[in-house]
Design an enzyme around this catalytic site. Sequence first.
Site, PDB file in Angstrom:
ATOM      1  N   SER A 181       7.396  65.277  67.462  1.00 44.71           N
ATOM      2  CA  SER A 181       7.408  64.097  66.584  1.00 44.71           C
ATOM      3  C   SER A 181       8.795  63.880  66.007  1.00 44.71           C
ATOM      4  O   SER A 181       9.556  64.833  65.796  1.00 44.71           O
ATOM      5  CB  SER A 181       6.412  64.347  65.455  1.00 44.71           C
TER       6      SER A 181
ATOM      7  N   TYR B 262       2.085  70.111  58.651  1.00 48.10           N
ATOM      8  CA  TYR B 262       1.958  69.456  59.965  1.00 48.10           C
ATOM      9  C   TYR B 262       3.320  69.376  60.654  1.00 48.10           C
ATOM     10  O   TYR B 262       3.474  69.766  61.817  1.00 48.10           O
ATOM     11  CB  TYR B 262       1.362  68.043  59.809  1.00 48.10           C
TER      12      TYR B 262
ATOM     13  N   LYS C 171       5.084  71.262  64.249  1.00 49.95           N
ATOM     14  CA  LYS C 171       5.805  70.647  65.378  1.00 49.95           C
ATOM     15  C   LYS C 171       7.156  71.350  65.586  1.00 49.95           C
ATOM     16  O   LYS C 171       7.565  71.618  66.717  1.00 49.95           O
ATOM     17  CB  LYS C 171       6.011  69.148  65.143  1.00 49.95           C
TER      18      LYS C 171
HETATM   19  C1  UD1 Z   1       3.223  59.220  59.591  1.00 51.52           C
HETATM   20  C2  UD1 Z   1       3.481  60.655  59.289  1.00 51.52           C
HETATM   21  C3  UD1 Z   1       4.217  61.272  60.474  1.00 51.52           C
HETATM   22  C4  UD1 Z   1       3.374  61.129  61.727  1.00 51.52           C
HETATM   23  C5  UD1 Z   1       3.088  59.656  61.952  1.00 51.52           C
HETATM   24  C6  UD1 Z   1       2.138  59.497  63.112  1.00 51.52           C
HETATM   25  C7  UD1 Z   1       3.730  60.735  56.841  1.00 51.52           C
HETATM   26  C8  UD1 Z   1       4.672  60.957  55.708  1.00 51.52           C
HETATM   27  N1  UD1 Z   1       4.275  60.771  58.074  1.00 51.52           N
HETATM   28  O1  UD1 Z   1       4.466  58.582  59.744  1.00 51.52           O
HETATM   29  O2  UD1 Z   1       4.477  62.625  60.238  1.00 51.52           O
HETATM   30  O3  UD1 Z   1       4.062  61.666  62.830  1.00 51.52           O
HETATM   31  O4  UD1 Z   1       2.465  59.093  60.787  1.00 51.52           O
HETATM   32  O5  UD1 Z   1       1.975  58.146  63.409  1.00 51.52           O
HETATM   33  O6  UD1 Z   1       2.538  60.546  56.655  1.00 51.52           O
HETATM   34  N2  UD1 Z   1       2.449  52.003  55.013  1.00 51.52           N
HETATM   35  C9  UD1 Z   1       2.030  51.085  54.064  1.00 51.52           C
HETATM   36  N3  UD1 Z   1       0.685  50.966  53.827  1.00 51.52           N
HETATM   37  C10 UD1 Z   1      -0.254  51.704  54.487  1.00 51.52           C
HETATM   38  C11 UD1 Z   1       0.192  52.635  55.467  1.00 51.52           C
HETATM   39  C12 UD1 Z   1       1.554  52.762  55.697  1.00 51.52           C
HETATM   40  O7  UD1 Z   1       2.840  50.412  53.431  1.00 51.52           O
HETATM   41  O8  UD1 Z   1      -1.452  51.567  54.217  1.00 51.52           O
HETATM   42  C13 UD1 Z   1       3.889  52.127  55.297  1.00 51.52           C
HETATM   43  C14 UD1 Z   1       4.423  53.515  55.012  1.00 51.52           C
HETATM   44  O9  UD1 Z   1       4.838  53.644  53.698  1.00 51.52           O
HETATM   45  C15 UD1 Z   1       5.558  53.616  56.030  1.00 51.52           C
HETATM   46  C16 UD1 Z   1       5.102  52.743  57.201  1.00 51.52           C
HETATM   47  O10 UD1 Z   1       4.087  51.907  56.674  1.00 51.52           O
HETATM   48  O11 UD1 Z   1       6.725  53.042  55.504  1.00 51.52           O
HETATM   49  C17 UD1 Z   1       4.540  53.554  58.340  1.00 51.52           C
HETATM   50  O12 UD1 Z   1       3.561  54.450  57.846  1.00 51.52           O
HETATM   51  P1  UD1 Z   1       2.647  55.345  58.805  1.00 51.52           P
HETATM   52  O13 UD1 Z   1       1.988  54.497  59.818  1.00 51.52           O
HETATM   53  O14 UD1 Z   1       1.773  56.185  57.929  1.00 51.52           O
HETATM   54  O15 UD1 Z   1       3.694  56.243  59.594  1.00 51.52           O
HETATM   55  P2  UD1 Z   1       4.824  57.240  59.041  1.00 51.52           P
HETATM   56  O16 UD1 Z   1       4.756  57.399  57.586  1.00 51.52           O
HETATM   57  O17 UD1 Z   1       6.123  56.815  59.616  1.00 51.52           O
END
Ligand code: UD1
Length: 341
Positions: free
Chosen positions: A126, A151, A155
């Site tokens: 990842s 997690y 990795k």
């Molecule tokens: C997350 C995990 C990462 C994992 C990846 C798998 C965390 C900190 N990281 O990454 O380790 O490999 O998923 O796909 O959890 N967001 C919103 N609202 C929401 C959900 C997300 O605003 O309801 C925003 C988040 O703040 C972020 C972006 O969308 O900026 C992407 O979020 P997400 O899909 O959870 O992925 P990661 O955080 O990049």
Amino acid sequence: MNKVIVTGGLGYIGSHTVVALSEEGYQVVIIDDLSNSHEGIWDRLQSLCSTELTWERINLSERTQTLETIQRHHDAMGIIHFAASKAVGESVLHPLPYYRNNLCSLIYLLEAMGAHGISRMIFSSSCTVYGEPLTLPVTEESEIQSAQSPYGNTKQIGEEIIRDVVNGEELDLKAICLRYFNPVGAHPSGIIGELPLGTPANLLPYIMQTAAGDHEHLRVWGDDYPTPDGTAIRDYIHVMDLAEAHVKALSHLDDMSSRIDYFNLGTGAGTSVLEMLASAERAVKGKIPYQVYDRRLGDIMKIYADTAKANAVLGWKAKRGLDEMTETAWKWMQSLKESPI
Ligand code: UD1
């Protein structure tokens, strides 16, 4: 010989990779204990694949079962190892099951590969290994930062275990660690896709559920980042592009002069939360309500991949754009609503 073992093959990325492998003529042996996947995906996969599929329902953190299963399939040319727990927040609360599940399974698989002469492995890693990157885009040489969660640590340790094993004498192994950015979207048929258990933590599944009426609004975690629209930036990659990269990586192992290599799998483009939402609104042909909340603890501001190495060495490039990601995710959401699994 074109038989390949896919652990976690009924899961999100695993199932799409099974389809991509089958399209290239591989027979596939899926190992999946349904701990984070659904039995219904098995029938759906069979309808999508024209080559022989086998499913072994075993838990890879049970050593004897793992050794016996790999022995039965010792004629496989390689293993693509997806099976792992992946909920970041849960891993913070319950680290031990994460270490046991993600690391014991890897160790037992490697032992079984040594015992039965299987010498090719593709490992699901990842971009989380890069933490909040110091420079962008991140290349494979970018500094590995200390892990932010158990997690993420599994990795990093997984990559280290594989590195040590390829350098040791116990087994004749060649391996590729694929560092995924943010996989989203679904197979264009709408027959398979991501099935989050419970409320999704990831952005696009939550957006799609909101569009389908399951949530009042999307919670946007922070709009005060130093980015053009204030929301955080990620490199979202279509899951079928990701799946196809595994097929390329598998065939590249034999051409590799080194015993281990690492590739970033992303598109190279950064997309903000609000840009993703706008694309989702185009896909669903309607407004999707959202509200801004405080930043989510542990989130990074901005990351996207330098994909030059995967482009040049694997001969692979992500082909599908943002709107194809959200359109296929929406098609999948609608098909799930029509015929739930
Ligand atoms: C997350 C995990 C990462 C994992 C990846 C798998 C965390 C900190 N990281 O990454 O380790 O490999 O998923 O796909 O959890 N967001 C919103 N609202 C929401 C959900 C997300 O605003 O309801 C925003 C988040 O703040 C972020 C972006 O969308 O900026 C992407 O979020 P997400 O899909 O959870 O992925 P990661 O955080 O990049």
